[in-house]
Design an enzyme around this catalytic site. Structure first.
Site, PDB file in Angstrom:
ATOM      1  N   HIS A  73       0.747  -1.274   0.130  1.00 43.78           N
ATOM      2  CA  HIS A  73      -0.120  -0.099   0.013  1.00 43.78           C
ATOM      3  C   HIS A  73       0.931   1.318   0.003  1.00 43.78           C
ATOM      4  O   HIS A  73       0.620   2.428  -0.517  1.00 43.78           O
ATOM      5  CB  HIS A  73      -0.833  -0.045   1.114  1.00 43.78           C
ATOM      6  CG  HIS A  73      -1.931  -1.226   1.273  1.00 43.78           C
ATOM      7  ND1 HIS A  73      -2.703  -1.247   0.208  1.00 43.78           N
ATOM      8  CD2 HIS A  73      -1.858  -2.197   2.116  1.00 43.78           C
ATOM      9  CE1 HIS A  73      -3.368  -2.487   0.589  1.00 43.78           C
ATOM     10  NE2 HIS A  73      -2.941  -2.982   1.595  1.00 43.78           N
ATOM     11  N   ALA A 139       0.614  -5.463  13.425  1.00 39.18           N
ATOM     12  CA  ALA A 139      -0.012  -4.286  13.077  1.00 39.18           C
ATOM     13  C   ALA A 139      -0.141  -3.423  14.431  1.00 39.18           C
ATOM     14  O   ALA A 139      -0.591  -4.126  15.399  1.00 39.18           O
ATOM     15  CB  ALA A 139      -1.290  -4.505  12.561  1.00 39.18           C
TER      16      ALA A 139
END
Length: 179
Positions: A73, A139
């Site tokens: 991303h 994360a």
């Protein structure tokens, strides 16, 4: 120059990742030679404008980045220029590699990332931290201490929750298909 093609291949299907890595690899040689840096100054300005300002990826051209770097991303990535990133690494969006400002106004060293490291989104690695080889960081983790080889780390502050088998052992343990 071979890293350019390896980055291109590993970022297949990821146009932004491919573009950033091509631009980075073309800018990187300017960090080795002062004359080349002066000659390459217009390109370095273009790189900074496009990659940092428009694509929101702060990856200074003098950063040491190993081959097969994958930008998942690739938005809101911030890498301190003195950081070292190993081979076959996978960084997701909103990742930060930075240093720490000390009380006396000086700064700590920057993170050193080993080979085959995968970082989840929103991971912050701050200070003179060493991330071992074959490490996965979950994360949202905040890493302020070293992470050993073959580990999975998560949390704030990040802690090792699992130790993985070394990659060469995993390959040996895979079942062999008979013909």
């Amino acid at each position: 120059m071979s890293y350019l093609f390896q980055d291109w291949a590993v970022n297949k299907g990821n146009l932004k990742g491919r573009l950033v890595m091509v631009l980075f690899r073309l800018a990187h040689p300017a960090s080795f030679n002062k004359f080349f840096r002066i000659l390459w100054l217009p390109y370095l300005m273009f790189y900074k404008l496009l990659v940092e300002w428009f694509m929101c990826i702060e990856l200074p051209h003098w950063t040491t980045v190993g081959k097969n770097f994958y930008l998942g991303h690739g938005h809101a990535l911030v890498v301190n220029g003195c950081s070292v990133i190993g081979e076959n690494c996978f960084f997701r969006h909103s990742t930060t590699l930075g240093n720490v400002r000390k009380e006396d106004g000086s700064y700590s060293g920057s993170p050193i990332i080993g080979n085959n490291v995968e970082l989840g989104s929103n991971v912050c690695i701050i200070g003179e931290v060493r991330i071992g080889n074959n490490v996965r960081i979950g994360a949202g983790s905040v890493v302020v201490k070293d992470i050993p080889d073959n580990s999975v780390a998560v949390g704030n502050p990040a802690r090792v929750i699992k130790t993985l088998a070394p990659l060469h052992q995993e390959r040996q343990q895979e079942p062999q298909l008979s013909s």
